[in-house]
Design an enzyme around this catalytic site. Structure first.
Site: not given
Length: 275
Positions: A8, A10, A61, A105, A117, A135
């Protein structure tokens, strides 16, 4: 060995703002380069520990088209593009020995956490058997369903703590300390990569000691959605119903694999606008 690295953006060192993670945004191209370099550090660590390992890297991502293919370690295979089976863990199968999460994240509502998020802005929360899952949790459960432990996660300190709640035996690399949604104290990218290289090698060597995340079915799944229109669409799916309140839909999944696919579908529905 067969290893999957899910990447990912972030949770990459130095990244703190959406304009650095969204195509066309300020410094997105720099973010792509930073992301690719951290993935390469993880690949190098894995192959230092097990030189003959098959390493797949899932670009996980946004549009799943962020990693720079020409700059990726040539010893790894890249899983790129969407939609695709298993989403962020595309490439996972029952022969996968371990999963590494790079640049992850914390879940929506977690914090302080950088760019926290769950899947997208349209999802407020996902609960499996009553437990809130972002996630990290969803992907760890899907990996466990296929018999693969999550042996390492890199990201901010909140993301690392989130995995350790689920998998106390996992290794983590906190590449930044969150100060808020768009602020952090970050390691220099070179230091982050050096740590990731070392810890990835160590994590792979002890992968058999890391427990699986197992959620036996059937599973009650609850998803809190931001948009009422998305809730209306979701209830058209057989087996999905509106829970009390305006934003929650619920369904029962036979297993984690089915739950994961339906949550993916709900997030896709959330992109549709009223006609």
């Amino acid at each position: 060995m067969r290893i999957l690295i899910s990447a990912d953006m972030e949770g990459i060192s130095g990244i703190v703002h959406p304009t650095e993670t969204n195509p066309g945004g300020y410094d997105y191209e720099r973010g792509r380069a930073l992301m690719t370099a951290e993935v390469n550090a993880a690949v190098a660590g894995v192959l230092e520990a097990v030189p003959g390992a098959e390493v797949l890297v899932a670009d996980a991502h946004g549009p799943f088209r962020n990693l720079l293919p020409e700059d990726l370690d040539r010893r790894a295979k890249l899983v790129r593009g969407r939609p695709r089976p298993l989403g962020m863990l595309a490439g996972l199968n029952d022969d996968t020995d371990a999963v590494l999460m790079v640049g992850y994240h914390a879940r929506a509502g977690g914090g302080p956490a950088v760019l926290a998020h769950t899947i997208g802005d349209a999802v407020l929360d996902v609960r499996l058997a009553g437990r809130s899952m972002g996630e990290i949790g969803l992907n760890a459960a899907l990996a466990g369903f296929h018999g693969a432990p999550v042996v390492l996660l890199s990201g901010d300190d909140a993301a690392c703590a989130e995995l350790l709640e689920l998998v106390p035996g996992a290794a983590t690399v906190a590449v930044k300390q969150a100060l808020g949604q768009t602020a952090a104290i970050a390691l220099h990218p070179d230091e982050a990569r050096d740590q990731l290289h070392r810890v990835a090698a160590k994590a792979i060597r002890r992968h058999e000691q890391v427990p699986l995340v197992i959620l036996p079915g059937p599973l009650k799944v609850e998803v809190d959605l931001y948009g009422p229109y998305t809730v209306d669409l979701a209830t058209l799916i057989p087996g999905v119903s509106r829970a009390p309140g305006a934003r929650t839909v619920t369904f029962t999944a036979d297993d984690v694999g089915q739950a994961y696919r339906l949550v993916q579908l709900l997030t896709q529905l959330a992109q549709l606008k009223p006609q």
